[in-house]
Design a protein around this motif. Structure first.
Motif, mmCIF file in Angstrom:
data_model
loop_
_atom_site.group_PDB
_atom_site.id
_atom_site.type_symbol
_atom_site.label_atom_id
_atom_site.label_comp_id
_atom_site.label_asym_id
_atom_site.label_seq_id
_atom_site.Cartn_x
_atom_site.Cartn_y
_atom_site.Cartn_z
ATOM 1 N N ASP A 16 46.562 71.171 43.103
ATOM 2 C CA ASP A 16 46.236 71.739 41.789
ATOM 3 C C ASP A 16 46.671 70.809 40.666
ATOM 4 N N SER A 17 47.892 70.276 40.765
ATOM 5 C CA SER A 17 48.384 69.349 39.751
ATOM 6 C C SER A 17 47.568 68.063 39.758
ATOM 7 N N GLN A 20 44.287 68.674 38.042
ATOM 8 C CA GLN A 20 44.456 68.790 36.593
ATOM 9 C C GLN A 20 44.384 67.412 35.943
#
Length: 266
Positions: A16-17, A20
């Motif tokens: 997820d990071s 991003q």
């Protein structure tokens, strides 16, 4: 500022990071213009993570730099840094780690933007710093790019050593460290303007073979001092025609390097 900045393999829990960051820079990468293409890229990243071919740098839990590489094709596939964390040496850290993972007995390739493309200014400078040379003009996802090649057994250290540079001296021979008042400088010490080091600051240099204080000095790099327990590295710069052995260098820089686990590369 990132404390104890280091490179590590990305894990599935980081996805997820990681994505991003991809979304922040997708405008700069042909082939990532749509949500569908970003979703496909996510699947590719997870595969690279599973194969331990995905490197990242974190600021706490947030990923601020990423690199994908292929052992099969001996190439750098993707390199990106969060715009808020650029000019801190993150790209250099990632690239150095990836080159250590790839086969240096074979050519290593990477594709980037062409010479007249403003997007290519920073990456082209980075790859050339590591010894890559311009290769064939190509197109990827319909966008004009250029392949860069690091030829077999050609290292960044070999490219740096022997280069002529100008050092701006901010701690001349006979001065003391601005913070650690008991550290005396028995040699001239400074930095090379416009050349960024792995710590994100301008590259530091020890000047040997000059026995008086100077403000600027132009000479040749004969060695690199690499700290195993710190992100910084230092260059050894001397007058033309002058050389020193590793032991001679070690003795002259001991006043500062005694506090670190350093190795000298020549």
């Amino acid at each position: 500022m990132i404390e104890n900045m280091k490179v590590e393999f990305g894990r599935a829990s980081d996805i997820d990071s990681w994505m991003q960051l991809v979304r922040k820079v997708s405008w700069n990468f042909p082939g990532l213009e749509t949500e569908q293409s970003i979703d496909k890229h996510k699947i590719i990243v997870l595969k690279f993570m599973n194969d331990k071919r995905a490197l990242c740098v974190k600021n706490e839990q947030d990923i601020v730099g990423v690199l994908l590489y292929s052992r099969k094709h001996n190439m750098i596939c993707c390199l990106a840094v969060d715009p808020a964390y650029r000019k801190r040496g993150i790209a250099s850290l990632l690239l150095r780690e990836a080159l250590d993972e790839l086969d240096r007995d074979k050519d290593i390739t990477v594709s980037t933007f062409r010479e007249n493309d403003v997007k290519g200014i920073a990456p082209r400078k980075l790859y050339k710093k590591f010894g890559f040379e311009e290769g064939e003009l190509i197109e990827e996802f319909g966008y004009p790019n250029q392949r860069f090649v690091l030829h077999a057994n050609k290292s960044a250290d070999n490219v740096i050593i022997g280069t002529k540079v100008t050092v701006t001296v901010d701690r001349p021979l006979g001065s003391y460290h601005p913070e650690y008042k008991d550290m005396y400088y028995p040699i001239n010490y400074g930095y090379i303007e416009g050349v960024m080091a792995p710590d994100g600051e301008e590259q530091d240099a020890y000047i040997l073979g000059v026995n008086e204080p100077v403000k600027k000095f132009t000479g040749k790099i004969i060695a690199i001092v690499r700290r195993k327990d710190d992100i910084e590295e230092k260059w050894i710069v001397v007058p033309d025609g002058v050389t020193f052995s590793k032991e001679e260098i070690r003795r002259q820089i001991y006043f500062q390097e005694q506090y670190f686990d350093s190795e000298i590369v020549m």
